[in-house]
Design a protein around this motif. Structure first.
Motif, PDB file in Angstrom:
ATOM      1  N   GLY A  66       0.821  -1.205   0.000  1.00  0.00           N
ATOM      2  CA  GLY A  66       0.000   0.000   0.000  1.00  0.00           C
ATOM      3  C   GLY A  66       0.854   1.254   0.000  1.00  0.00           C
ATOM      4  O   GLY A  66       0.547   2.229  -0.701  1.00  0.00           O
ATOM      5  N   GLU A  67       1.936   1.241   0.783  1.00  0.00           N
ATOM      6  CA  GLU A  67       2.842   2.400   0.785  1.00  0.00           C
ATOM      7  C   GLU A  67       3.483   2.603  -0.581  1.00  0.00           C
ATOM      8  O   GLU A  67       3.602   3.733  -1.075  1.00  0.00           O
ATOM      9  N   ALA A  68       3.923   1.493  -1.199  1.00  0.00           N
ATOM     10  CA  ALA A  68       4.557   1.600  -2.513  1.00  0.00           C
ATOM     11  C   ALA A  68       3.581   2.122  -3.556  1.00  0.00           C
ATOM     12  O   ALA A  68       3.939   2.956  -4.403  1.00  0.00           O
ATOM     13  N   MET A  69       2.342   1.649  -3.506  1.00  0.00           N
ATOM     14  CA  MET A  69       1.364   2.092  -4.485  1.00  0.00           C
ATOM     15  C   MET A  69       1.025   3.564  -4.300  1.00  0.00           C
ATOM     16  O   MET A  69       0.788   4.283  -5.273  1.00  0.00           O
ATOM     17  N   GLU A  70       1.025   4.035  -3.041  1.00  0.00           N
ATOM     18  CA  GLU A  70       0.761   5.447  -2.805  1.00  0.00           C
ATOM     19  C   GLU A  70       1.873   6.319  -3.377  1.00  0.00           C
ATOM     20  O   GLU A  70       1.628   7.422  -3.865  1.00  0.00           O
ATOM     21  N   ARG A  71       3.117   5.818  -3.317  1.00  0.00           N
ATOM     22  CA  ARG A  71       4.227   6.586  -3.891  1.00  0.00           C
ATOM     23  C   ARG A  71       4.201   6.558  -5.415  1.00  0.00           C
ATOM     24  O   ARG A  71       4.611   7.527  -6.071  1.00  0.00           O
ATOM     25  N   ILE A  72       3.733   5.453  -5.996  1.00  0.00           N
ATOM     26  CA  ILE A  72       3.780   5.301  -7.450  1.00  0.00           C
ATOM     27  C   ILE A  72       2.674   6.095  -8.140  1.00  0.00           C
ATOM     28  O   ILE A  72       2.903   6.750  -9.160  1.00  0.00           O
ATOM     29  N   SER A 126      -9.092   4.620   8.832  1.00  0.00           N
ATOM     30  CA  SER A 126      -9.900   4.519   7.617  1.00  0.00           C
ATOM     31  C   SER A 126      -9.071   4.840   6.381  1.00  0.00           C
ATOM     32  O   SER A 126      -9.203   4.188   5.344  1.00  0.00           O
ATOM     33  N   GLY A 127      -8.208   5.866   6.488  1.00  0.00           N
ATOM     34  CA  GLY A 127      -7.345   6.194   5.353  1.00  0.00           C
ATOM     35  C   GLY A 127      -6.387   5.067   5.005  1.00  0.00           C
ATOM     36  O   GLY A 127      -6.185   4.751   3.825  1.00  0.00           O
ATOM     37  N   LEU A 128      -5.802   4.438   6.024  1.00  0.00           N
ATOM     38  CA  LEU A 128      -4.898   3.318   5.775  1.00  0.00           C
ATOM     39  C   LEU A 128      -5.648   2.123   5.205  1.00  0.00           C
ATOM     40  O   LEU A 128      -5.141   1.416   4.328  1.00  0.00           O
ATOM     41  N   MET A 129      -6.864   1.884   5.701  1.00  0.00           N
ATOM     42  CA  MET A 129      -7.655   0.773   5.187  1.00  0.00           C
ATOM     43  C   MET A 129      -7.954   0.969   3.707  1.00  0.00           C
ATOM     44  O   MET A 129      -7.762   0.055   2.886  1.00  0.00           O
ATOM     45  N   VAL A 130      -8.407   2.176   3.354  1.00  0.00           N
ATOM     46  CA  VAL A 130      -8.753   2.447   1.957  1.00  0.00           C
ATOM     47  C   VAL A 130      -7.529   2.318   1.065  1.00  0.00           C
ATOM     48  O   VAL A 130      -7.581   1.727  -0.019  1.00  0.00           O
ATOM     49  N   ARG A 131      -6.401   2.871   1.518  1.00  0.00           N
ATOM     50  CA  ARG A 131      -5.174   2.789   0.718  1.00  0.00           C
ATOM     51  C   ARG A 131      -4.700   1.349   0.572  1.00  0.00           C
ATOM     52  O   ARG A 131      -4.289   0.911  -0.514  1.00  0.00           O
ATOM     53  N   PRO A 135      -4.024  -2.427  -3.484  1.00  0.00           N
ATOM     54  CA  PRO A 135      -3.231  -3.477  -4.147  1.00  0.00           C
ATOM     55  C   PRO A 135      -3.998  -4.759  -4.466  1.00  0.00           C
ATOM     56  O   PRO A 135      -3.869  -5.272  -5.587  1.00  0.00           O
ATOM     57  N   PRO A 136      -4.812  -5.325  -3.529  1.00  0.00           N
ATOM     58  CA  PRO A 136      -5.534  -6.549  -3.917  1.00  0.00           C
ATOM     59  C   PRO A 136      -6.527  -6.320  -5.058  1.00  0.00           C
ATOM     60  O   PRO A 136      -6.733  -7.220  -5.881  1.00  0.00           O
ATOM     61  N   LEU A 137      -7.113  -5.130  -5.115  1.00  0.00           N
ATOM     62  CA  LEU A 137      -7.997  -4.847  -6.244  1.00  0.00           C
ATOM     63  C   LEU A 137      -7.198  -4.747  -7.546  1.00  0.00           C
ATOM     64  O   LEU A 137      -7.681  -5.157  -8.611  1.00  0.00           O
ATOM     65  N   LEU A 138      -5.982  -4.219  -7.454  1.00  0.00           N
ATOM     66  CA  LEU A 138      -5.127  -4.176  -8.639  1.00  0.00           C
ATOM     67  C   LEU A 138      -4.755  -5.588  -9.087  1.00  0.00           C
ATOM     68  O   LEU A 138      -4.758  -5.884 -10.297  1.00  0.00           O
TER      69      LEU A 138
END
Length: 231
Positions: A66-72, A126-131, A135-138
């Motif tokens: 999730g952290e990596a996807m937020e940066r990308i 909630s923000g961390l959950m949404v973020r 990845p699993p949806l991707l």
């Protein structure tokens, strides 16, 4: 036996981990590793416990994704919670607490009133959950793209892939928004926190005093000639 899961753990780890469990369950069913007979033979209580534990562990292990996807994922605009708060509340422009980290301010709120700080904690969770659900949806979108060429219903798979990909990117954006709201809420509550500016200003004053004392002690002694006493 009672199983207690905290709000932060439930939102930040368990719910995203449940999506990973669903994704791997889908792959297992596609590859004929998991069947209805094998799952149906497991007792319900054991199955629920296994799913909850796997969800928590997978959500915890996959947290860096999730952290990596937020940066990308590109940002449409960079927003700062302190700057937005000052724009809405100009009277707080020179307050010392605005220069501190929101996580440190959250600790101050928790020491002052845990019930008030719970609002910020829920927003952060909630923000961390949404973020972390992105990845699993991707991964699901990638699996649907593969199913376009390997499955029997390519049109349905294409629609599902587009929806999952759009949902994944949207979740990253919404996770950032909830994180911004959590920061804004932290500053708004700290604005009314008694004596917070004095407590934050004391270390800065002490450090300034130490610096001044050190500068004074390191000055060279005066070399001016001594005038002899008059006779």
């Amino acid at each position: 036996m009672n199983f207690v899961i905290g709000v932060f753990d439930l939102f930040a780890y368990t719910i995203p981990g449940a999506l990973y469990v669903a994704f791997f369950g889908y792959l297992g069913a596609k590859l004929h590793i998991l069947t209805a007979a094998s799952v149906g033979g497991v007792p319900t209580v054991v199955l629920v416990v296994v799913i909850v534990v796997l969800s928590f562990l997978l959500g915890y292990l996959a947290y860096p994704l999730g952290e990596a996807m937020e940066r990308i994922v590109p940002r449409r605009r960079n927003r700062d919670a302190a700057r937005d708060f000052v724009r809405r509340m100009p009277a707080a422009k020179d307050r010392p607490f605005l220069k501190e980290n929101p996580h440190l301010l959250l600790c101050a709120l928790q020491l002052h009133d845990k019930e008030v700080a719970a609002d910020v904690t829920r927003l952060r969770a909630s923000g961390l959950m949404v973020r972390n659900c992105a990845p699993p949806l991707l991964f699901g979108a990638i699996a649907a793209i593969v199913d376009i060429f390997a499955g029997k219903h390519p049109f349905v798979a294409a629609v599902v892939a587009a929806l999952l990909l759009f949902s994944s990117l949207t979740l990253v954006s919404q996770g950032r928004k909830l994180g911004l709201w959590a920061g804004m809420k932290t500053f708004e509550l700290c604005f009314w926190l008694p004596e917070i500016d004095e407590k934050l200003a004391v270390p800065q004053n002490d450090e300034a005093s130490k610096t001044a004392a050190t500068a004074t002690s390191t000055q060279p002694p005066s070399t001016s000639p001594v005038t002899p006493p008059s006779r």
